[in-house]
Scaffold this motif. Structure first.
Motif, PDB file in Angstrom:
ATOM      1  N   LYS A  45       3.382   8.583   1.314  1.00 13.98           N
ATOM      2  CA  LYS A  45       2.148   9.308   1.637  1.00 13.98           C
ATOM      3  C   LYS A  45       0.921   8.455   1.362  1.00 13.98           C
ATOM      4  CE  LYS A  45       1.734  11.878  -2.722  1.00 13.98           C
ATOM      5  NZ  LYS A  45       2.976  11.614  -3.395  1.00 13.98           N
ATOM      6  N   THR A  46      -0.150   8.822   2.050  1.00 14.96           N
ATOM      7  CA  THR A  46      -1.472   8.288   1.768  1.00 14.96           C
ATOM      8  C   THR A  46      -2.266   9.411   1.141  1.00 14.96           C
ATOM      9  OG1 THR A  46      -1.341   6.801   3.644  1.00 14.96           O
ATOM     10  CG2 THR A  46      -3.531   7.232   2.764  1.00 14.96           C
ATOM     11  N   ARG A  47      -2.919   9.116   0.020  1.00 13.02           N
ATOM     12  CA  ARG A  47      -3.651  10.131  -0.743  1.00 13.02           C
ATOM     13  C   ARG A  47      -5.098   9.700  -0.906  1.00 13.02           C
ATOM     14  NH1 ARG A  47      -1.073  12.861  -5.925  1.00 13.02           N
ATOM     15  NH2 ARG A  47      -0.378  14.226  -4.263  1.00 13.02           N
ATOM     16  N   ASP A  52      -3.517  14.692   1.314  1.00 15.25           N
ATOM     17  CA  ASP A  52      -2.310  13.899   1.489  1.00 15.25           C
ATOM     18  C   ASP A  52      -1.871  13.903   2.948  1.00 15.25           C
ATOM     19  OD1 ASP A  52      -2.147  13.427  -1.235  1.00 15.25           O
ATOM     20  OD2 ASP A  52      -0.685  15.015  -1.602  1.00 15.25           O
ATOM     21  N   TYR A 105       6.889  18.022  -1.914  1.00 11.96           N
ATOM     22  CA  TYR A 105       7.226  17.262  -0.709  1.00 11.96           C
ATOM     23  C   TYR A 105       8.706  16.897  -0.634  1.00 11.96           C
ATOM     24  CZ  TYR A 105       2.123  16.726  -0.549  1.00 11.96           C
ATOM     25  OH  TYR A 105       0.773  16.954  -0.537  1.00 11.96           O
ATOM     26  N   ALA A 147      -6.953  16.270  -3.699  1.00 10.62           N
ATOM     27  CA  ALA A 147      -6.361  15.172  -2.937  1.00 10.62           C
ATOM     28  C   ALA A 147      -5.968  15.660  -1.550  1.00 10.62           C
ATOM     29  CB  ALA A 147      -5.139  14.628  -3.657  1.00 10.62           C
ATOM     30  N   LYS A 151      -8.425  10.921  -2.938  1.00 10.82           N
ATOM     31  CA  LYS A 151      -8.734  11.794  -4.076  1.00 10.82           C
ATOM     32  C   LYS A 151     -10.227  11.875  -4.362  1.00 10.82           C
ATOM     33  CE  LYS A 151      -6.040   9.721  -7.131  1.00 10.82           C
ATOM     34  NZ  LYS A 151      -5.242   9.435  -8.335  1.00 10.82           N
ATOM     35  N   GLN A 182      -0.357  22.929  -4.251  1.00 13.43           N
ATOM     36  CA  GLN A 182      -0.202  22.054  -3.090  1.00 13.43           C
ATOM     37  C   GLN A 182      -0.104  22.996  -1.901  1.00 13.43           C
ATOM     38  OE1 GLN A 182       3.642  19.904  -2.200  1.00 13.43           O
ATOM     39  NE2 GLN A 182       2.525  18.362  -3.390  1.00 13.43           N
ATOM     40  N   VAL A 242       1.522  12.959   4.626  1.00 13.25           N
ATOM     41  CA  VAL A 242       2.893  12.689   4.212  1.00 13.25           C
ATOM     42  C   VAL A 242       3.730  12.373   5.447  1.00 13.25           C
ATOM     43  CG1 VAL A 242       4.896  13.580   2.965  1.00 13.25           C
ATOM     44  CG2 VAL A 242       2.589  14.322   2.310  1.00 13.25           C
TER      45      VAL A 242
END
Length: 190
Positions: A112-114, A127, A174, A125, A116, A9, A129
């Motif tokens: 969060k919006t992910r 993200d 996160y 992905a 992918k 990440q 956040v």
């Protein structure tokens, strides 16, 4: 590779070239809103160890609920892989009540919006956040994950190959960044 997760990440300086590449060369998988509620047992405070090694969470991903436990293994201060156990649950509220009954304490919510993509053996992905900003996460989805150190290095090289500029690995997840922003632990990779 069941029950083992190999991922990185990272904050990256530039995402546009990587995004363009994935739009053309990868398979778009999904865009989802995820709300993750993290917990710790009252008798063993997961956040007392830095970087945090264990997490328990309940995820709401577009009204599909999962419970997840993860235990990270570190080498040279970098999370290399994790033991991961996850299962779907039908009722998030019942899961929360079970956690309360067995003295699991809520820690933090990550919203969060992910977006992918699948590219070869990687799930990539992007993200967004809430409270933290933009990140990219790469998870190895291949069959042969014995050499987790090489796979981790290959994922970092993948980011470098796609001109992402400065790459800083988030070495705590996160929840760690939200709970302890003063201890934010990024590792810049060359």
């Amino acid at each position: 590779m069941k029950d083992i997760e190999i991922e990185i990440q990272a904050r990256i300086e530039r995402s546009s070239i990587l995004r363009d590449f994935l739009e053309k060369e990868a398979k778009f998988v999904s865009e989802n809103h995820q709300i993750d509620q993290y917990f710790t047992p009252a008798h063993e405070n997961f956040v007392s160890v830095k970087p945090i090694e264990e997490w328990v969470r309940i995820r709401d991903e577009n009204s599909v609920y999962t419970i997840n436990y993860k235990k990270w293994h570190y080498e040279n201060g970098i999370g290399q892989y994790a033991d991961e156990y996850e299962t779907e649950v039908k009722d998030k509220d019942a899961a929360n009540k079970i956690f309360t009954a067995i003295d699991m304490k809520p820690l933090i919510v990550v919203d969060k919006t992910r977006r992918k993509y699948m590219y070869q053996d990687y799930e990539v992905a992007f993200d967004e956040v809430v409270g933290l900003g933009s990140f990219v996460e790469i998870e190895y989805k291949g069959e042969n994950g014995e050499d987790h150190k090489k796979i981790t290095q290959d994922m970092i090289s993948f980011l470098k190959t796609h001109d992402c500029g400065k790459v800083e690995l988030n070495n705590g997840g996160y929840p760690m960044l939200l709970l302890f922003p003063e201890d934010a632990h990024y590792i810049e990779v060359e």
